[in-house]
Design a protein around this motif. Structure first.
Motif, PDB file in Angstrom:
ATOM      1  N   TRP A  96       0.836  -1.212   0.000  1.00 36.51           N
ATOM      2  CA  TRP A  96       0.000   0.000   0.000  1.00 36.51           C
ATOM      3  C   TRP A  96       0.857   1.243   0.000  1.00 36.51           C
ATOM      4  CZ3 TRP A  96      -4.713   0.501  -1.437  1.00 36.51           C
ATOM      5  CH2 TRP A  96      -5.612  -0.552  -1.275  1.00 36.51           C
ATOM      6  N   PHE A  97       1.936   1.209   0.794  1.00 36.68           N
ATOM      7  CA  PHE A  97       2.854   2.355   0.844  1.00 36.68           C
ATOM      8  C   PHE A  97       3.423   2.626  -0.542  1.00 36.68           C
ATOM      9  CE2 PHE A  97       7.418   3.466   1.409  1.00 36.68           C
ATOM     10  CZ  PHE A  97       7.243   4.749   1.878  1.00 36.68           C
ATOM     11  N   VAL A  98       3.888   1.551  -1.217  1.00 35.41           N
ATOM     12  CA  VAL A  98       4.493   1.722  -2.544  1.00 35.41           C
ATOM     13  C   VAL A  98       3.446   2.234  -3.528  1.00 35.41           C
ATOM     14  CG1 VAL A  98       5.630   0.513  -4.425  1.00 35.41           C
ATOM     15  CG2 VAL A  98       6.226  -0.027  -2.091  1.00 35.41           C
ATOM     16  N   LEU A  99       2.220   1.708  -3.424  1.00 37.62           N
ATOM     17  CA  LEU A  99       1.159   2.128  -4.351  1.00 37.62           C
ATOM     18  C   LEU A  99       0.859   3.616  -4.190  1.00 37.62           C
ATOM     19  CD1 LEU A  99      -1.455  -0.763  -4.388  1.00 37.62           C
ATOM     20  CD2 LEU A  99       0.040   0.017  -6.216  1.00 37.62           C
ATOM     21  N   VAL A 100       0.665   4.046  -2.940  1.00 35.07           N
ATOM     22  CA  VAL A 100       0.345   5.466  -2.712  1.00 35.07           C
ATOM     23  C   VAL A 100       1.496   6.342  -3.204  1.00 35.07           C
ATOM     24  CG1 VAL A 100      -0.152   7.193  -0.963  1.00 35.07           C
ATOM     25  CG2 VAL A 100      -1.165   4.958  -0.802  1.00 35.07           C
ATOM     26  N   LEU A 101       2.730   5.877  -2.915  1.00 33.15           N
ATOM     27  CA  LEU A 101       3.907   6.618  -3.369  1.00 33.15           C
ATOM     28  C   LEU A 101       3.895   6.744  -4.891  1.00 33.15           C
ATOM     29  CD1 LEU A 101       6.383   7.732  -1.856  1.00 33.15           C
ATOM     30  CD2 LEU A 101       7.582   5.659  -2.443  1.00 33.15           C
ATOM     31  N   ALA A 102       3.611   5.632  -5.577  1.00 35.87           N
ATOM     32  CA  ALA A 102       3.630   5.644  -7.041  1.00 35.87           C
ATOM     33  C   ALA A 102       2.553   6.572  -7.585  1.00 35.87           C
ATOM     34  CB  ALA A 102       3.433   4.229  -7.567  1.00 35.87           C
ATOM     35  N   VAL A 103       1.341   6.492  -6.998  1.00 32.49           N
ATOM     36  CA  VAL A 103       0.242   7.321  -7.512  1.00 32.49           C
ATOM     37  C   VAL A 103       0.559   8.806  -7.324  1.00 32.49           C
ATOM     38  CG1 VAL A 103      -2.156   7.961  -7.111  1.00 32.49           C
ATOM     39  CG2 VAL A 103      -1.523   5.571  -7.226  1.00 32.49           C
ATOM     40  N   LEU A 104       1.066   9.148  -6.132  1.00 32.02           N
ATOM     41  CA  LEU A 104       1.362  10.563  -5.891  1.00 32.02           C
ATOM     42  C   LEU A 104       2.509  11.049  -6.778  1.00 32.02           C
ATOM     43  CD1 LEU A 104       0.909  11.332  -2.134  1.00 32.02           C
ATOM     44  CD2 LEU A 104      -0.734  11.105  -3.921  1.00 32.02           C
ATOM     45  N   LEU A 105       3.510  10.178  -7.002  1.00 33.33           N
ATOM     46  CA  LEU A 105       4.607  10.567  -7.894  1.00 33.33           C
ATOM     47  C   LEU A 105       4.082  10.826  -9.290  1.00 33.33           C
ATOM     48  CD1 LEU A 105       7.653   8.306  -7.001  1.00 33.33           C
ATOM     49  CD2 LEU A 105       7.489  10.755  -6.838  1.00 33.33           C
ATOM     50  N   LEU A 106       3.131   9.968  -9.707  1.00 36.55           N
ATOM     51  CA  LEU A 106       2.532  10.134 -11.030  1.00 36.55           C
ATOM     52  C   LEU A 106       1.802  11.474 -11.103  1.00 36.55           C
ATOM     53  CD1 LEU A 106       2.750   7.877 -13.150  1.00 36.55           C
ATOM     54  CD2 LEU A 106       0.302   7.528 -12.846  1.00 36.55           C
TER      55      LEU A 106
END
Lengths: 111, 521, 119
Positions: A96-106
């Motif tokens: 979940w941490f990686v997913l949120v990080l990826a979405v926000l980076l996007l």
């Protein structure tokens, strides 16, 4: 000292308590008009269960997990999703941490 | 220079040094007698609070203070660590000290039958030190070091009941999550250092250009500090560890969690304060994008927190989910104030959010202490095994009702004052946000009414006939928090004017924070 | 191009570590994954310390003609890395001891089976 300003409204706890007090007094006054036919220790105080015997209080107590049964049943589809989400697996927490990080980076990368 | 002035001048260092040194003195002191150890921990925290109070009164009247560790002159710019204390840091330090003192008083009775209490108090003081360090430091790498100390010490405390497998599991999850979060924070610090050759928060904020790398660093800091603060959907560690740690420890972990939340505020408002109004693509200012990201995550936190709390049967875990919802409220307020930066209601929203930090600590802390008292007398975790406790635990019931009303935001208790500010200001940004926030409060009320009915009302179960009221020190701790809940509710302006408004203006006025270091020295 | 290789290595190490934490089932391997992330971040910090043509920051033995600070390598990243390594050792020891205790209680190291706390 008591009034909280929010720019568009205000809040005063003392005013609130006064209103509650007046409401309670009004309620108590209206209650005084009623008749007192209550007699302690007679048939009046017993629960009427269509002639069935009254179970002991221990059996009648509704357990915590049975409370709000209607709400949880009607929201079953939501709860099945949420239960699936909370797997309790440590790896999923990091996922979940990686997913949120990826979405926000996007989002900020596009912006 | 009088003694008081000298003490004041060195108080930022002493606030860190006293709990840190007494943490390592404790095992020695506890060789004398258990009572001496208990009193020693409280006295040392009391002394630290005195320094916090001294520092607070000075900072609130004379503006931010700087304390320099290392080179006093600027010939070697980086070989030193600065502590920069402003009203916001002081506000957080007061909350931390309050939670720590209450936790120690509560632990006296709550854990008096347990072993290894010397290590317990040592770790407790270490977490307090780390939270205070995070709140007072002016150096971003120093922040990381304290973050890691809090992570290690709280993990060991979560596993305090080491004979239970679940406590170990919760501790393992906590350390995996928080050490990865902290490593990503370090990565972001590396990005800053690579570009600007500085580690000082004020210097960095002065130099920051909002390059692409800065955007990456911002996202990493937001997400990893958000995870440490318990923001959904990265909140799952929070009910696990809050539900399995001893309830007195939950207060201490909560102070570390709130310190991470403070770190996030510092990052957004001070670090990126200069560049928040930069236009991005589609001529959207950066603060609108960041604000709405935080609002979206906050809404998810509120909803997941309350919906999951509704079906929990483990009382401590249930309150853990409620804590997630409360954190959502803080993020909602902060997100709204960032999204609407510059308007008058943005300030009100931030005041609500900052006041809610204190109210969350008081309300959720009180509920955890009550749940701990129930666990102490019955040794039962599940709500299904509890019933009719109001007959024997009269004071605890009263405290629970106060906590219930406060956490659900019922007037005239403290939860309402901050939630009122949040509703009123968020409404002006978007009415739907306000409706969701109200819905969350209603569900919180429903959740805790269920607990009240299941645990305190109803018939006495056969196994619970001989329970007694909780011991005096636990009642004292709960009573203090309950009294505080009523006091803040009745005199909301007293705290708002003396502590919260200076804290909010210190957050919003990043130019002053920067000029303390960049211009003056 | 060649100067970017260490940074590529940093990103690769962090990604490998995250892969291990997310997709490996053994708790020990998860701990190893965290260790790899930590090494990646440390490598990143060390990389930042490099200054082309810089001299060691020893005031008493500076080569004649050097001026402070552009030609002097500040030892800050090294200090940061040392701190980070020390913290990393503490975290590693704590995690491994937790894994040991978890194995005693649960009888397994499979992360999918260690989830009594869920929902």
């Amino acid at each position: 000292m008591f009034t909280l300003e929010s720019g568009s409204g205000f809040w005063n706890p003392i005013l609130w308590i006064l209103v509650l007090l007046i409401t309670f007094l009004l309620f108590y006054g209206i209650r005084g008009f009623g008749k007192s036919t209550y007699k302690k220790g007679t048939e009046q105080t017993k629960a009427f269960l269509s002639g069935n015997k009254e179970p002991s209080p221990e059996e009648m107590h509704i357990k915590a997990s049975n409370l709000y049964w209607g709400f949880t049943t009607s929201m079953k589809s939501l709860y099945s999703v949420l239960r699936k989400m909370h797997t309790g697996n440590t790896s999923d927490y990091i996922l979940w941490f990686v997913l949120v990080l990826a979405v926000l980076l996007l989002i900020l990368g596009v912006m | 220079m009088t003694v008081l002035e000298a003490l004041l001048q060195h108080s930022p260092a002493l606030i860190i040094a006293i709990p840190l040194l007494s943490a390592f003195l404790l095992p020695l002191v506890s060789r004398i007698h258990a009572k001496v150890r208990d009193v020693f921990a409280l006295v040392m925290l009391g002394v630290t609070s005195c320094f916090v109070g001294l520092l607070a009164s000075d900072v609130l009247s004379h503006g931010p203070r700087i304390y320099i560790f290392g080179a006093q002159n600027l010939r070697v710019p980086l070989v030193r660590i600065l502590f920069e204390v402003d009203s916001m840091g002081v506000f957080m330090a007061i909350i931390t000290m309050m939670l720590a003192i209450i936790a120690v008083i509560y632990s006296w009775s709550f854990l008096h039958q347990e072993d290894g209490l010397d290590k317990y108090y040592t770790l407790l003081l270490l977490v307090v030190t780390s939270a205070l360090g995070m709140e007072l430091t002016g150096d971003i790498f120093n922040f990381f070091v304290f973050l890691e100390i809090s992570c290690i010490a709280s993990c060991a405390l979560i596993a305090f009941w080491v004979t239970e497998g679940e406590a170990l599991e919760a501790a393992f999850k906590y350390i995996v999550v928080s050490s990865i979060g902290a490593l990503f924070v370090l990565f972001a610090i590396g990005i800053f250092y690579a570009q600007y050759n500085a580690l000082n928060i004020a210097t960095l904020a002065h130099l920051l250009l909002f390059t692409f790398l800065d955007k990456i660093a911002l996202v990493i800091l937001l997400v990893s500090l958000g995870m440490k603060a318990g923001l959904a959907p990265m909140h799952m560690w929070l009910p696990d560890s809050y539900g399995r740690a001893p309830p007195s420890i939950v207060l201490i972990i909560m102070s570390a969690t709130l310190a991470s939340f403070y770190g996030l505020l510092r990052v957004v408002f001070t670090f990126y304060g200069n560049v928040l109004t930069t236009s991005l693509r589609f001529s959207l200012p950066a603060h609108v994008v960041i604000g709405w990201i935080l609002i979206a995550l906050a809404i998810v936190s509120i909803l997941i927190g309350v919906i999951m709390a509704l079906v929990q049967t483990d009382l401590l875990r249930l309150i853990g989910y409620a804590a997630v919802a409360e954190i959502g409220y803080m993020f909602l307020a902060v997100g709204a104030s960032i999204a609407a930066l510059g308007t008058s209601y943005a300030t009100v929203a931030l005041q609500g959010g900052v006041l809610h930090i204190l109210n969350d600590a008081v309300d959720i802390g009180l509920l955890f202490l009550v749940a701990g008292a129930i666990y102490y007398v019955t040794k039962k975790r599940s709500l299904d095994d509890l019933s009719g406790l109001a007959r024997t635990m009269k004071f605890t019931t009263v405290f629970f009702i106060i906590g219930l009303l406060a956490v659900a935001g019922m007037p005239p208790l403290n939860g309402f004052t901050s939630k009122f500010l949040i509703y009123e200001s968020v409404y002006q940004l978007n009415p739907i946000l306000s409706i969701i926030a109200l819905l969350g409060s209603i569900l919180l009320l429903a959740i805790f009414v269920k607990v009240l009915y299941a645990a305190f009302l109803g018939p006495e179960l056969p196994g619970l006939k001989d329970v007694k009221e909780a011991p005096k020190s636990m009642l004292l701790a709960m009573g203090f928090l309950a009294g505080l809940a009523i006091f803040i509710g009745l005199f909301p302006n007293l705290l708002l004017d003396t502590l919260v408004k200076p804290a909010v203006s210190a957050l919003l006025d990043h130019a002053q924070y920067i000029s303390m270091v960049v211009g003056g020295l | 191009m060649i100067e970017y290789i260490p940074f590529i290595a940093v990103v690769a190490m962090i990604l490998i570590g995250l892969y291990a934490v997310v997709f490996r089932r053994n708790l020990i391997k998860i701990v190893i994954g965290i260790s790899i992330i930590e090494s990646g971040v440390n490598l990143f910090l060390i990389m930042l310390g490099y200054r082309e043509g810089g001299v060691a920051p020893i005031f008493t033995s500076l080569p004649p003609g050097t001026t402070y600070p552009p030609e002097m390598v500040l030892p800050v990243p090294q200090a940061l890395t040392l701190t980070s390594i020390v913290i990393g050792v503490a975290v590693l020891a704590l995690m491994l001891s937790l894994v040991m205790h978890i194995y005693r209680k649960y009888g397994t190291l499979d992360v999918r089976k260690i989830r009594r706390l869920k929902e």
